[in-house]
Design a protein around this motif. Structure first.
Motif, PDB file in Angstrom:
ATOM      1  N   ASP A 189     -12.320  -5.240   1.500  1.00  0.00           N
ATOM      2  CA  ASP A 189     -12.459  -4.257   0.425  1.00  0.00           C
ATOM      3  C   ASP A 189     -11.293  -3.269   0.406  1.00  0.00           C
ATOM      4  OD1 ASP A 189     -14.851  -5.404  -0.342  1.00  0.00           O
ATOM      5  OD2 ASP A 189     -16.090  -3.916   0.705  1.00  0.00           O
ATOM      6  N   LEU A 190     -10.666  -3.053   1.568  1.00  0.00           N
ATOM      7  CA  LEU A 190      -9.528  -2.130   1.643  1.00  0.00           C
ATOM      8  C   LEU A 190      -8.195  -2.800   1.329  1.00  0.00           C
ATOM      9  CD1 LEU A 190     -10.410  -0.226   4.945  1.00  0.00           C
ATOM     10  CD2 LEU A 190     -10.889   0.473   2.584  1.00  0.00           C
ATOM     11  N   ASP A 191      -8.199  -4.126   1.260  1.00  0.00           N
ATOM     12  CA  ASP A 191      -6.953  -4.875   1.100  1.00  0.00           C
ATOM     13  C   ASP A 191      -6.620  -5.104  -0.373  1.00  0.00           C
ATOM     14  OD1 ASP A 191      -4.706  -5.905   2.251  1.00  0.00           O
ATOM     15  OD2 ASP A 191      -5.687  -7.633   3.163  1.00  0.00           O
ATOM     16  N   VAL A 192      -6.655  -4.029  -1.130  1.00  0.00           N
ATOM     17  CA  VAL A 192      -6.327  -4.069  -2.563  1.00  0.00           C
ATOM     18  C   VAL A 192      -5.353  -2.930  -2.860  1.00  0.00           C
ATOM     19  CG1 VAL A 192      -8.506  -5.142  -3.272  1.00  0.00           C
ATOM     20  CG2 VAL A 192      -8.352  -2.662  -3.161  1.00  0.00           C
ATOM     21  N   ALA A 193      -4.521  -3.124  -3.856  1.00  0.00           N
ATOM     22  CA  ALA A 193      -3.516  -2.116  -4.206  1.00  0.00           C
ATOM     23  C   ALA A 193      -4.149  -0.725  -4.289  1.00  0.00           C
ATOM     24  CB  ALA A 193      -2.856  -2.483  -5.528  1.00  0.00           C
ATOM     25  N   GLY A 194      -3.490   0.221  -3.645  1.00  0.00           N
ATOM     26  CA  GLY A 194      -3.963   1.599  -3.657  1.00  0.00           C
ATOM     27  C   GLY A 194      -4.931   1.943  -2.545  1.00  0.00           C
ATOM     28  N   SER A 195      -5.451   0.938  -1.828  1.00  0.00           N
ATOM     29  CA  SER A 195      -6.421   1.191  -0.763  1.00  0.00           C
ATOM     30  C   SER A 195      -5.967   0.717   0.608  1.00  0.00           C
ATOM     31  CB  SER A 195      -7.753   0.502  -1.093  1.00  0.00           C
ATOM     32  OG  SER A 195      -8.326   1.060  -2.243  1.00  0.00           O
ATOM     33  N   VAL A 196      -4.878  -0.035   0.663  1.00  0.00           N
ATOM     34  CA  VAL A 196      -4.445  -0.623   1.930  1.00  0.00           C
ATOM     35  C   VAL A 196      -4.046   0.488   2.905  1.00  0.00           C
ATOM     36  CG1 VAL A 196      -2.767  -2.157   3.047  1.00  0.00           C
ATOM     37  CG2 VAL A 196      -3.615  -2.697   0.745  1.00  0.00           C
ATOM     38  N   PRO A 197      -4.668   0.522   4.097  1.00  0.00           N
ATOM     39  CA  PRO A 197      -4.293   1.539   5.084  1.00  0.00           C
ATOM     40  C   PRO A 197      -2.799   1.454   5.422  1.00  0.00           C
ATOM     41  CG  PRO A 197      -6.330   0.460   5.740  1.00  0.00           C
ATOM     42  CD  PRO A 197      -5.778  -0.319   4.579  1.00  0.00           C
ATOM     43  N   GLU A 198      -2.179   2.605   5.561  1.00  0.00           N
ATOM     44  CA  GLU A 198      -0.748   2.669   5.861  1.00  0.00           C
ATOM     45  C   GLU A 198      -0.414   1.906   7.143  1.00  0.00           C
ATOM     46  OE1 GLU A 198       2.248   6.153   7.227  1.00  0.00           O
ATOM     47  OE2 GLU A 198       1.078   6.587   5.421  1.00  0.00           O
ATOM     48  N   SER A 199      -1.290   1.984   8.142  1.00  0.00           N
ATOM     49  CA  SER A 199      -1.022   1.292   9.413  1.00  0.00           C
ATOM     50  C   SER A 199      -1.023  -0.229   9.232  1.00  0.00           C
ATOM     51  CB  SER A 199      -2.021   1.703  10.488  1.00  0.00           C
ATOM     52  OG  SER A 199      -3.335   1.384  10.105  1.00  0.00           O
ATOM     53  N   TRP A 200      -1.832  -0.751   8.311  1.00  0.00           N
ATOM     54  CA  TRP A 200      -1.813  -2.197   8.040  1.00  0.00           C
ATOM     55  C   TRP A 200      -0.463  -2.594   7.457  1.00  0.00           C
ATOM     56  CZ3 TRP A 200      -6.957  -3.768   5.185  1.00  0.00           C
ATOM     57  CH2 TRP A 200      -8.047  -3.572   6.040  1.00  0.00           C
ATOM     58  N   THR A 201       0.014  -1.799   6.492  1.00  0.00           N
ATOM     59  CA  THR A 201       1.296  -2.095   5.854  1.00  0.00           C
ATOM     60  C   THR A 201       2.424  -2.038   6.884  1.00  0.00           C
ATOM     61  OG1 THR A 201       0.486  -1.233   3.759  1.00  0.00           O
ATOM     62  CG2 THR A 201       2.881  -1.386   4.016  1.00  0.00           C
ATOM     63  N   ARG A 202       2.429  -0.983   7.713  1.00  0.00           N
ATOM     64  CA  ARG A 202       3.435  -0.855   8.761  1.00  0.00           C
ATOM     65  C   ARG A 202       3.405  -2.059   9.694  1.00  0.00           C
ATOM     66  NH1 ARG A 202       2.496  -0.832  13.817  1.00  0.00           N
ATOM     67  NH2 ARG A 202       0.503   0.167  13.510  1.00  0.00           N
ATOM     68  N   PHE A 203       2.209  -2.437  10.133  1.00  0.00           N
ATOM     69  CA  PHE A 203       2.048  -3.559  11.058  1.00  0.00           C
ATOM     70  C   PHE A 203       2.560  -4.861  10.437  1.00  0.00           C
ATOM     71  CE2 PHE A 203      -0.700  -7.000  12.726  1.00  0.00           C
ATOM     72  CZ  PHE A 203      -0.312  -6.954  14.061  1.00  0.00           C
ATOM     73  N   ARG A 204       2.160  -5.154   9.228  1.00  0.00           N
ATOM     74  CA  ARG A 204       2.580  -6.392   8.557  1.00  0.00           C
ATOM     75  C   ARG A 204       4.097  -6.435   8.382  1.00  0.00           C
ATOM     76  NH1 ARG A 204      -2.349  -5.941   4.177  1.00  0.00           N
ATOM     77  NH2 ARG A 204      -3.918  -7.053   5.429  1.00  0.00           N
ATOM     78  N   GLU A 205       4.679  -5.311   8.010  1.00  0.00           N
ATOM     79  CA  GLU A 205       6.134  -5.257   7.827  1.00  0.00           C
ATOM     80  C   GLU A 205       6.859  -5.449   9.160  1.00  0.00           C
ATOM     81  OE1 GLU A 205       7.745  -5.352   4.892  1.00  0.00           O
ATOM     82  OE2 GLU A 205       5.712  -5.523   4.073  1.00  0.00           O
ATOM     83  N   GLU A 206       6.371  -4.845  10.230  1.00  0.00           N
ATOM     84  CA  GLU A 206       6.979  -5.036  11.547  1.00  0.00           C
ATOM     85  C   GLU A 206       6.880  -6.490  11.974  1.00  0.00           C
ATOM     86  OE1 GLU A 206       5.413  -2.311  14.457  1.00  0.00           O
ATOM     87  OE2 GLU A 206       6.247  -0.572  13.432  1.00  0.00           O
TER      88      GLU A 206
END
Length: 183
Positions: free
Chosen positions: A49-66
């Motif tokens: 439910d959080l994995d949608v535009a505007g709701s993705v936790p910043e730490s998830w984005t950071r982790f995926r990018e790393e």
């Protein structure tokens, strides 16, 4: 350009034996390889439910990018109740989503389990390997890296004894050979 190896430590404890092992392994990497410790302790539990535009936790984005910036991954895991810690399983889930965009895909892996017990984290090591098969992460098979009775493998200053460091070097060398074959 150096090759980057992501380091995932499943124990969140400040003085964890798995972190000590990870730090020792990092120092054994050959020239041309760089270690990148990737934080997993701040990742909220995966919830689609959080994995949608505007709701993705910043730490998830950071982790995926790393994860996307590394070429291979070392996993260091304790054993909790004959399996991996929740932090590692959650990191696997976060990094594999959204469906079809897994940041783990194709990255050569190494699994090291470190434990004060004699069983050496065998259950955790093999449970993690099961998930890595699904995530399409080729994983070094030999030598197996079960580090048991860890308290007997440390010097008074908390560093690993020479025989253990030599074993870690053997594992590192075999992983680099494996990694290069897949490159």
């Amino acid at each position: 350009m150096s090759k980057k190896i992501g380091i995932i430590v499943g124990s969140l404890r400040k003085d964890s034996f798995n972190r000590k092992a990870a730090e020792t392994f990092v120092n054994l990497l050959p020239e041309g390889y760089e270690a990148v410790f990737i934080e997993i302790g701040d990742l909220p539990l995966y919830n689609e439910d959080l994995d949608v535009a505007g709701s993705v936790p910043e730490s998830w984005t950071r982790f995926r990018e790393e994860l996307k910036t590394v070429d291979g991954v070392y996993f260091f895991t304790p054993e909790y109740n004959r399996s991996v810690p929740a932090a590692i399983k959650n990191a696997l889930d976060v990094g594999s989503r959204p469906y079809g965009e897994s940041a783990w895909d194709g990255k050569p892996a190494l699994v090291v389990s470190v434990s004060p017990g004699a069983v050496s984290g065998f259950g955790a090591n093999h449970h993690l390997r099961q998930s890595l098969v699904f995530l399409n992460m080729p994983t070094l098979q030999q030598p197996e890296a079960y580090i048991g009775n860890v308290l007997n493998l440390l010097n008074e200053d908390g560093t690993f004894i020479d025989d253990t460091v030599n074993f870690f070097q053997l594992i590192t060398n075999k992983y680099i050979e494996f990694f290069e074959k897949l490159a």
